[in-house]
Design a protein around this motif. Structure first.
Motif, PDB file in Angstrom:
ATOM      1  N   CYS A  22       0.867  -1.185   0.000  1.00  8.25           N
ATOM      2  CA  CYS A  22       0.000   0.000   0.000  1.00  8.25           C
ATOM      3  C   CYS A  22       0.898   1.227   0.000  1.00  8.25           C
ATOM      4  O   CYS A  22       1.521   1.554   1.024  1.00  8.25           O
ATOM      5  N   ALA A  23       0.970   1.888  -1.127  1.00  8.59           N
ATOM      6  CA  ALA A  23       1.807   3.079  -1.259  1.00  8.59           C
ATOM      7  C   ALA A  23       1.005   4.315  -0.889  1.00  8.59           C
ATOM      8  O   ALA A  23      -0.086   4.532  -1.413  1.00  8.59           O
ATOM      9  N   ALA A  24       1.561   5.117  -0.002  1.00  9.30           N
ATOM     10  CA  ALA A  24       0.884   6.321   0.483  1.00  9.30           C
ATOM     11  C   ALA A  24       1.569   7.569  -0.047  1.00  9.30           C
ATOM     12  O   ALA A  24       2.789   7.608  -0.215  1.00  9.30           O
ATOM     13  N   SER A  25       0.777   8.597  -0.279  1.00  4.42           N
ATOM     14  CA  SER A  25       1.329   9.871  -0.710  1.00  4.42           C
ATOM     15  C   SER A  25       0.430  10.994  -0.196  1.00  4.42           C
ATOM     16  O   SER A  25      -0.721  10.771   0.152  1.00  4.42           O
ATOM     17  N   GLY A  26       0.985  12.196  -0.132  1.00  3.02           N
ATOM     18  CA  GLY A  26       0.185  13.365   0.162  1.00  3.02           C
ATOM     19  C   GLY A  26       0.304  13.898   1.564  1.00  3.02           C
ATOM     20  O   GLY A  26      -0.175  14.989   1.846  1.00  3.02           O
ATOM     21  N   ARG A  27       0.915  13.138   2.468  1.00  2.00           N
ATOM     22  CA  ARG A  27       1.062  13.611   3.840  1.00  2.00           C
ATOM     23  C   ARG A  27       2.184  12.820   4.488  1.00  2.00           C
ATOM     24  O   ARG A  27       2.536  11.734   4.033  1.00  2.00           O
ATOM     25  N   THR A  28       2.758  13.341   5.544  1.00  2.00           N
ATOM     26  CA  THR A  28       3.839  12.654   6.240  1.00  2.00           C
ATOM     27  C   THR A  28       3.381  11.279   6.696  1.00  2.00           C
ATOM     28  O   THR A  28       2.395  11.152   7.433  1.00  2.00           O
ATOM     29  N   PHE A  29       4.100  10.258   6.263  1.00  2.00           N
ATOM     30  CA  PHE A  29       3.667   8.878   6.488  1.00  2.00           C
ATOM     31  C   PHE A  29       3.536   8.555   7.964  1.00  2.00           C
ATOM     32  O   PHE A  29       2.642   7.815   8.381  1.00  2.00           O
ATOM     33  N   MET A  34      -1.677   2.585   9.993  1.00  2.00           N
ATOM     34  CA  MET A  34      -2.145   1.918   8.782  1.00  2.00           C
ATOM     35  C   MET A  34      -2.916   0.662   9.155  1.00  2.00           C
ATOM     36  O   MET A  34      -2.556  -0.048  10.095  1.00  2.00           O
ATOM     37  N   GLY A  35      -3.951   0.402   8.397  1.00  2.00           N
ATOM     38  CA  GLY A  35      -4.727  -0.802   8.627  1.00  2.00           C
ATOM     39  C   GLY A  35      -5.011  -1.524   7.328  1.00  2.00           C
ATOM     40  O   GLY A  35      -4.969  -0.931   6.241  1.00  2.00           O
ATOM     41  N   TRP A  36      -5.256  -2.818   7.469  1.00  2.00           N
ATOM     42  CA  TRP A  36      -5.692  -3.641   6.336  1.00  2.00           C
ATOM     43  C   TRP A  36      -7.033  -4.283   6.708  1.00  2.00           C
ATOM     44  O   TRP A  36      -7.185  -4.815   7.821  1.00  2.00           O
ATOM     45  N   PHE A  37      -7.947  -4.233   5.772  1.00  2.00           N
ATOM     46  CA  PHE A  37      -9.264  -4.838   5.924  1.00  2.00           C
ATOM     47  C   PHE A  37      -9.527  -5.698   4.702  1.00  2.00           C
ATOM     48  O   PHE A  37      -8.858  -5.569   3.678  1.00  2.00           O
ATOM     49  N   GLU A  44     -19.579  -8.463   5.344  1.00  2.00           N
ATOM     50  CA  GLU A  44     -19.154  -7.138   5.766  1.00  2.00           C
ATOM     51  C   GLU A  44     -17.634  -7.035   5.717  1.00  2.00           C
ATOM     52  O   GLU A  44     -16.921  -8.026   5.767  1.00  2.00           O
ATOM     53  N   ARG A  45     -17.170  -5.802   5.626  1.00  2.00           N
ATOM     54  CA  ARG A  45     -15.731  -5.562   5.662  1.00  2.00           C
ATOM     55  C   ARG A  45     -15.217  -5.925   7.055  1.00  2.00           C
ATOM     56  O   ARG A  45     -15.808  -5.542   8.066  1.00  2.00           O
ATOM     57  N   GLU A  46     -14.118  -6.665   7.092  1.00  2.00           N
ATOM     58  CA  GLU A  46     -13.590  -7.095   8.377  1.00  2.00           C
ATOM     59  C   GLU A  46     -12.142  -6.672   8.554  1.00  2.00           C
ATOM     60  O   GLU A  46     -11.374  -6.563   7.588  1.00  2.00           O
ATOM     61  N   PHE A  47     -11.790  -6.455   9.800  1.00  2.00           N
ATOM     62  CA  PHE A  47     -10.443  -6.045  10.166  1.00  2.00           C
ATOM     63  C   PHE A  47      -9.472  -7.198   9.991  1.00  2.00           C
ATOM     64  O   PHE A  47      -9.764  -8.327  10.384  1.00  2.00           O
ATOM     65  N   VAL A  48      -8.309  -6.908   9.422  1.00  2.00           N
ATOM     66  CA  VAL A  48      -7.263  -7.910   9.252  1.00  2.00           C
ATOM     67  C   VAL A  48      -6.087  -7.597  10.170  1.00  2.00           C
ATOM     68  O   VAL A  48      -5.689  -8.421  10.987  1.00  2.00           O
ATOM     69  N   ALA A  49      -5.522  -6.406  10.029  1.00  2.00           N
ATOM     70  CA  ALA A  49      -4.337  -6.042  10.806  1.00  2.00           C
ATOM     71  C   ALA A  49      -4.161  -4.535  10.800  1.00  2.00           C
ATOM     72  O   ALA A  49      -4.676  -3.844   9.925  1.00  2.00           O
ATOM     73  N   ALA A  50      -3.422  -4.048  11.789  1.00  2.00           N
ATOM     74  CA  ALA A  50      -3.090  -2.632  11.856  1.00  2.00           C
ATOM     75  C   ALA A  50      -1.683  -2.482  12.417  1.00  2.00           C
ATOM     76  O   ALA A  50      -1.164  -3.380  13.090  1.00  2.00           O
ATOM     77  N   ILE A  51      -1.079  -1.340  12.136  1.00  2.00           N
ATOM     78  CA  ILE A  51       0.241  -1.050  12.672  1.00  2.00           C
ATOM     79  C   ILE A  51       0.299   0.432  13.009  1.00  2.00           C
ATOM     80  O   ILE A  51      -0.246   1.255  12.276  1.00  2.00           O
ATOM     81  N   ASP A  52       0.929   0.748  14.132  1.00  2.00           N
ATOM     82  CA  ASP A  52       0.926   2.141  14.563  1.00  2.00           C
ATOM     83  C   ASP A  52       1.909   2.968  13.757  1.00  2.00           C
ATOM     84  O   ASP A  52       2.638   2.462  12.896  1.00  2.00           O
ATOM     85  N   TRP A  53       1.937   4.256  14.041  1.00  2.00           N
ATOM     86  CA  TRP A  53       2.734   5.193  13.256  1.00  2.00           C
ATOM     87  C   TRP A  53       4.228   4.843  13.274  1.00  2.00           C
ATOM     88  O   TRP A  53       4.927   5.083  12.288  1.00  2.00           O
ATOM     89  N   ASP A  73       7.276   0.639   5.861  1.00  2.00           N
ATOM     90  CA  ASP A  73       8.604   1.134   5.525  1.00  2.00           C
ATOM     91  C   ASP A  73       8.477   2.644   5.343  1.00  2.00           C
ATOM     92  O   ASP A  73       7.943   3.096   4.317  1.00  2.00           O
ATOM     93  N   THR A  74       8.977   3.399   6.315  1.00  2.00           N
ATOM     94  CA  THR A  74       8.828   4.846   6.256  1.00  2.00           C
ATOM     95  C   THR A  74       9.590   5.442   5.078  1.00  2.00           C
ATOM     96  O   THR A  74       9.123   6.401   4.450  1.00  2.00           O
ATOM     97  N   ALA A  75      10.726   4.871   4.756  1.00  2.00           N
ATOM     98  CA  ALA A  75      11.528   5.395   3.647  1.00  2.00           C
ATOM     99  C   ALA A  75      10.800   5.273   2.317  1.00  2.00           C
ATOM    100  O   ALA A  75      11.002   6.068   1.398  1.00  2.00           O
ATOM    101  N   LYS A  76       9.928   4.267   2.216  1.00  2.00           N
ATOM    102  CA  LYS A  76       9.196   4.045   0.971  1.00  2.00           C
ATOM    103  C   LYS A  76       7.741   4.478   1.075  1.00  2.00           C
ATOM    104  O   LYS A  76       6.980   4.290   0.122  1.00  2.00           O
ATOM    105  N   ASN A  77       7.333   5.022   2.220  1.00  2.00           N
ATOM    106  CA  ASN A  77       5.934   5.421   2.422  1.00  2.00           C
ATOM    107  C   ASN A  77       4.973   4.294   2.053  1.00  2.00           C
ATOM    108  O   ASN A  77       3.951   4.517   1.378  1.00  2.00           O
ATOM    109  N   THR A  78       5.296   3.107   2.486  1.00  2.00           N
ATOM    110  CA  THR A  78       4.537   1.931   2.070  1.00  2.00           C
ATOM    111  C   THR A  78       4.268   1.017   3.256  1.00  2.00           C
ATOM    112  O   THR A  78       5.152   0.802   4.089  1.00  2.00           O
ATOM    113  N   SER A  79       3.055   0.495   3.297  1.00  2.00           N
ATOM    114  CA  SER A  79       2.696  -0.544   4.251  1.00  2.00           C
ATOM    115  C   SER A  79       2.559  -1.857   3.499  1.00  2.00           C
ATOM    116  O   SER A  79       2.169  -1.877   2.320  1.00  2.00           O
ATOM    117  N   TYR A  80       2.887  -2.948   4.180  1.00  2.00           N
ATOM    118  CA  TYR A  80       2.838  -4.269   3.555  1.00  2.00           C
ATOM    119  C   TYR A  80       1.981  -5.220   4.384  1.00  2.00           C
ATOM    120  O   TYR A  80       1.887  -5.100   5.604  1.00  2.00           O
TER     121      TYR A  80
END
Length: 124
Positions: A22-29, A34-37, A44-53, A73-80
């Motif tokens: 999940c590549a993020a842009s537009g604001r400080t990562f 970040m969450g995955w559903f 219904e949409r269900e929660f899978v996982a989350a990770i704090d800032w 990965d803060t350097a890549k502004n990406t959650s996996y």
């Protein structure tokens, strides 16, 4: 405003693995958790996982612990989301989402920005 773009979905056989990104842009990562559903047809949409800032504190829905791993990965502004030992019941559209704050969040309403989703299909 944060924009999120998922990638990495596809068709895999049961027992296989996939890694979603999940590549993020537009604001400080690091401004947001970040969450995955996921949402399967007719469910219904269900929660899978989350990770704090900071990336140091992950959270998982109990049924997926040990098979799925969330990271960022803060350097890549990406959650996996690394998904192992996939099962047919994991078939769904997977969404990443961003929630502004310092905590961990498992409710969809806490997340204000969503990606478009990526399809994961697990064949038996």
């Amino acid at each position: 405003q944060v924009q999120l773009v998922e990638s990495g979905g596809g068709l895999v056989q049961a027992g296989g693995s996939l890694k979603l990104a999940c590549a993020a842009s537009g604001r400080t990562f690091s401004d947001y958790a970040m969450g995955w559903f996921r949402q399967a047809p007719g469910k219904e949409r269900e929660f899978v996982a989350a990770i704090d800032w900071s990336g140091r504190h992950p959270q998982y829905t109990d049924s997926l612990k040990g098979r799925f791993t969330i990271s960022r990965d803060t350097a890549k502004n990406t959650s996996y989301l690394q998904m192992n030992m996939l099962k047919p019941e994991d078939t769904a559209v997977y969404y990443c989402a961003a929630a502004f704050g310092l905590g961990l969040y498992s409710t969809p309403t806490r997340y204000k920005r969503w990606g478009q989703g990526t399809q994961v299909t697990v064949s038996s």
